[in-house]
Design a protein around this motif. Structure first.
Motif, PDB file in Angstrom:
ATOM      1  N   ILE A 168     108.247 147.907 -34.074  1.00 49.34           N
ATOM      2  CA  ILE A 168     107.515 147.055 -33.136  1.00 49.34           C
ATOM      3  C   ILE A 168     106.278 146.519 -33.860  1.00 49.34           C
ATOM      4  CG2 ILE A 168     108.321 148.346 -31.128  1.00 49.34           C
ATOM      5  CD1 ILE A 168     105.460 149.542 -30.948  1.00 49.34           C
ATOM      6  N   GLY A 169     105.626 145.535 -33.260  1.00 46.79           N
ATOM      7  CA  GLY A 169     104.407 144.993 -33.838  1.00 46.79           C
ATOM      8  C   GLY A 169     103.174 145.634 -33.229  1.00 46.79           C
ATOM      9  N   VAL A 170     102.110 145.771 -34.025  1.00 40.03           N
ATOM     10  CA  VAL A 170     100.834 146.277 -33.522  1.00 40.03           C
ATOM     11  C   VAL A 170      99.698 145.433 -34.074  1.00 40.03           C
ATOM     12  CG1 VAL A 170     101.655 148.656 -33.245  1.00 40.03           C
ATOM     13  CG2 VAL A 170     100.578 147.974 -35.385  1.00 40.03           C
ATOM     14  N   VAL A 171      98.710 145.193 -33.214  1.00 35.90           N
ATOM     15  CA  VAL A 171      97.490 144.487 -33.610  1.00 35.90           C
ATOM     16  C   VAL A 171      96.325 145.165 -32.908  1.00 35.90           C
ATOM     17  CG1 VAL A 171      98.585 142.252 -34.054  1.00 35.90           C
ATOM     18  CG2 VAL A 171      97.814 142.823 -31.734  1.00 35.90           C
ATOM     19  N   ARG A 172      95.125 144.802 -33.298  1.00 37.64           N
ATOM     20  CA  ARG A 172      93.940 145.363 -32.641  1.00 37.64           C
ATOM     21  C   ARG A 172      93.836 144.815 -31.228  1.00 37.64           C
ATOM     22  NH1 ARG A 172      90.281 141.381 -32.115  1.00 37.64           N
ATOM     23  NH2 ARG A 172      90.338 139.641 -33.603  1.00 37.64           N
ATOM     24  N   LYS A 173      93.132 145.562 -30.381  1.00 36.21           N
ATOM     25  CA  LYS A 173      92.836 145.051 -29.053  1.00 36.21           C
ATOM     26  C   LYS A 173      91.974 143.792 -29.190  1.00 36.21           C
ATOM     27  CE  LYS A 173      94.865 148.186 -26.483  1.00 36.21           C
ATOM     28  NZ  LYS A 173      94.106 149.175 -25.704  1.00 36.21           N
ATOM     29  N   GLY A 174      92.319 142.734 -28.486  1.00 39.61           N
ATOM     30  CA  GLY A 174      91.568 141.490 -28.567  1.00 39.61           C
ATOM     31  C   GLY A 174      92.105 140.519 -29.596  1.00 39.61           C
ATOM     32  N   HIS A 175      93.122 140.937 -30.375  1.00 43.44           N
ATOM     33  CA  HIS A 175      93.752 140.034 -31.337  1.00 43.44           C
ATOM     34  C   HIS A 175      94.413 138.881 -30.573  1.00 43.44           C
ATOM     35  CE1 HIS A 175      96.718 138.618 -34.303  1.00 43.44           C
ATOM     36  NE2 HIS A 175      95.985 139.224 -35.232  1.00 43.44           N
ATOM     37  N   PRO A 176      94.478 137.678 -31.161  1.00 42.65           N
ATOM     38  CA  PRO A 176      95.126 136.556 -30.464  1.00 42.65           C
ATOM     39  C   PRO A 176      96.535 136.871 -29.961  1.00 42.65           C
ATOM     40  CG  PRO A 176      93.942 135.748 -32.372  1.00 42.65           C
ATOM     41  CD  PRO A 176      93.843 137.241 -32.422  1.00 42.65           C
ATOM     42  N   LEU A 177      97.281 137.708 -30.673  1.00 40.72           N
ATOM     43  CA  LEU A 177      98.631 138.036 -30.229  1.00 40.72           C
ATOM     44  C   LEU A 177      98.649 138.969 -29.023  1.00 40.72           C
ATOM     45  CD1 LEU A 177     100.823 138.485 -33.450  1.00 40.72           C
ATOM     46  CD2 LEU A 177     100.627 136.507 -31.937  1.00 40.72           C
ATOM     47  N   SER A 178      97.485 139.519 -28.676  1.00 41.25           N
ATOM     48  CA  SER A 178      97.446 140.410 -27.508  1.00 41.25           C
ATOM     49  C   SER A 178      97.394 139.615 -26.207  1.00 41.25           C
ATOM     50  CB  SER A 178      96.238 141.346 -27.595  1.00 41.25           C
ATOM     51  OG  SER A 178      95.015 140.615 -27.505  1.00 41.25           O
ATOM     52  N   ARG A 179      97.364 138.283 -26.326  1.00 42.02           N
ATOM     53  CA  ARG A 179      97.334 137.420 -25.146  1.00 42.02           C
ATOM     54  C   ARG A 179      98.467 136.396 -25.227  1.00 42.02           C
ATOM     55  NH1 ARG A 179      92.126 137.821 -27.011  1.00 42.02           N
ATOM     56  NH2 ARG A 179      92.333 135.807 -28.093  1.00 42.02           N
ATOM     57  N   GLY A 180      99.227 136.291 -24.160  1.00 38.82           N
ATOM     58  CA  GLY A 180     100.280 135.291 -24.085  1.00 38.82           C
ATOM     59  C   GLY A 180     101.585 135.753 -24.711  1.00 38.82           C
ATOM     60  N   ALA A 181     102.612 134.927 -24.532  1.00 42.41           N
ATOM     61  CA  ALA A 181     103.936 135.227 -25.078  1.00 42.41           C
ATOM     62  C   ALA A 181     103.895 135.169 -26.598  1.00 42.41           C
ATOM     63  CB  ALA A 181     104.961 134.245 -24.529  1.00 42.41           C
ATOM     64  N   ILE A 182     104.664 136.067 -27.230  1.00 44.42           N
ATOM     65  CA  ILE A 182     104.689 136.137 -28.694  1.00 44.42           C
ATOM     66  C   ILE A 182     106.009 135.558 -29.179  1.00 44.42           C
ATOM     67  CG2 ILE A 182     104.589 137.650 -30.712  1.00 44.42           C
ATOM     68  CD1 ILE A 182     102.981 139.606 -28.983  1.00 44.42           C
ATOM     69  N   SER A 183     105.950 134.356 -29.704  1.00 45.22           N
ATOM     70  CA  SER A 183     107.142 133.709 -30.250  1.00 45.22           C
ATOM     71  C   SER A 183     107.270 134.051 -31.723  1.00 45.22           C
ATOM     72  CB  SER A 183     107.032 132.193 -30.084  1.00 45.22           C
ATOM     73  OG  SER A 183     105.935 131.702 -30.854  1.00 45.22           O
ATOM     74  N   ALA A 184     108.430 133.752 -32.281  1.00 42.14           N
ATOM     75  CA  ALA A 184     108.629 133.981 -33.716  1.00 42.14           C
ATOM     76  C   ALA A 184     107.648 133.146 -34.529  1.00 42.14           C
ATOM     77  CB  ALA A 184     110.071 133.644 -34.096  1.00 42.14           C
ATOM     78  N   GLN A 185     107.328 131.947 -34.044  1.00 43.69           N
ATOM     79  CA  GLN A 185     106.400 131.084 -34.770  1.00 43.69           C
ATOM     80  C   GLN A 185     104.991 131.666 -34.756  1.00 43.69           C
ATOM     81  OE1 GLN A 185     106.380 126.997 -33.521  1.00 43.69           O
ATOM     82  NE2 GLN A 185     104.670 126.426 -34.862  1.00 43.69           N
ATOM     83  N   ARG A 186     104.504 132.092 -33.575  1.00 43.63           N
ATOM     84  CA  ARG A 186     103.156 132.682 -33.501  1.00 43.63           C
ATOM     85  C   ARG A 186     103.085 133.932 -34.375  1.00 43.63           C
ATOM     86  NH1 ARG A 186     100.772 134.346 -28.077  1.00 43.63           N
ATOM     87  NH2 ARG A 186      98.869 134.420 -29.341  1.00 43.63           N
ATOM     88  N   PHE A 187     104.131 134.735 -34.327  1.00 40.67           N
ATOM     89  CA  PHE A 187     104.172 135.966 -35.126  1.00 40.67           C
ATOM     90  C   PHE A 187     104.119 135.644 -36.619  1.00 40.67           C
ATOM     91  CE2 PHE A 187     106.831 139.208 -37.316  1.00 40.67           C
ATOM     92  CZ  PHE A 187     106.099 140.353 -37.026  1.00 40.67           C
ATOM     93  N   ALA A 188     104.911 134.655 -37.057  1.00 42.90           N
ATOM     94  CA  ALA A 188     104.979 134.317 -38.484  1.00 42.90           C
ATOM     95  C   ALA A 188     103.678 133.703 -38.981  1.00 42.90           C
ATOM     96  CB  ALA A 188     106.141 133.358 -38.731  1.00 42.90           C
TER      97      ALA A 188
END
Length: 293
Positions: A168-188
């Protein structure tokens, strides 16, 4: 070199006091038993059993030997008999486990608590696993390993599954990926830390992203998942780690990867030399139960 089988023959002869009775008990013919008695007489230099009326009686030397021979035969049977139980409270032993730091961090406390309760004389020595080479198991420097099941593993090594897991993916609290849907493009498009114990710079996530037309930016390569999570927690990096290692990590935001990856099995591995060892079996049982909790 003395024939130690003669001890069993002598024990039965002295117990039966009869060539015919001893032959029947050992499944031999009377003539074979007579020949065995002749060899015993020759070996000990004593008649051992002499005729008295219609039966045989032991000589003084045979009477001296009877208890000693019986004890030797019983001890031999005890040595060759499978051990069916072991009091782990009495065992003093050190086991060497070769595994990852994050496995120790996740499983170690419960395993050590179990050992302290059931076998206080047992000590665990953890060594870091940096490759899949089974040589350390083979030469006895390591008692037990854990790792992802490898179809190419040495056939002489035994394995048993402990649990299934997924990345699975992990980021810090407050990271941009912690908000909204995570698409393959946003992840990459994010900055990634990649875990590779062998120094590789790409893996199955990169292959899956490329099939979708994306390439991720790997800015750091580390040797362990614990390090990757620490970098993600204290910066803007994205780490992809086994889900099991994120349990109780409330300092991280966890999410399902936006690519399709197979799950994997984590197993324990040991050499057949230790398969029947009761203390080793006990340790394997403890690890299996702790991982199943």
């Amino acid at each position: 070199m003395p024939d130690l089988n003669l001890l069993i023959t002598l024990d039965v002869l002295l117990a039966e006091g009869s060539v015919a009775g001893a032959a029947k008990r050992l499944g031999l013919s009377a003539s074979a038993m007579s020949r065995a008695l002749a060899r015993l007489r020759d070996t000990t230099g004593d008649p051992l059993l002499v005729r008295a009326g219609r039966g045989l009686v032991p000589t003084p030397r045979a009477l001296e030997l009877r208890e000693q021979v019986s004890r030797l035969v019983q001890d031999a049977h005890a040595v060759l008999r499978p051990t069916l139980s072991l009091d782990m409270h009495q065992v003093e032993r050190t086991f060497t486990l070769r595994t990852s730091e994050e496995f120790v961090e996740h499983v170690g406390p419960a395993l050590l608590a179990r050992i302290a309760q059931e076998a206080p004389g047992v000590r665990l020595r953890f060594v870091n696993k940096t490759d899949k080479d089974s040589a350390l198991l083979r030469d006895g420097r390591v008692d037990l390993e854990t790792g992802v099941v490898d179809p190419a593993a040495s056939p002489e090594v035994l394995t048993q599954a402990l649990f299934r897991d997924r990345l699975i993916g992990v980021v810090r609290k407050g990271h941009p990926l912690s908000r909204g849907a995570i698409s393959a493009q946003r992840f990459a498009e994010g900055r990634h830390v990649y875990v590779s114990r062998r120094g590789q710079d790409r893996g199955q996530i990169d292959a899956a992203l490329e099939r979708l037309g994306f390439t991720r930016q790997i800015t750091s390569i580390v040797a362990g998942f614990s390090t990757a999570m620490a970098l993600a927690r204290d910066g803007d990096l994205i780490a992809s780690v086994p889900e099991r290692y994120t349990a109780h990590r409330h300092d991280l935001f966890c999410f399902a990867l936006p690519v399709s990856l197979p799950t994997f099995t984590v197993a324990m591995l040991w050499h057949p030399r230790l398969d029947a060892d009761l203390a080793h079996r006990w340790l394997r049982g403890c690890l299996r139960e702790v991982c199943g909790q």
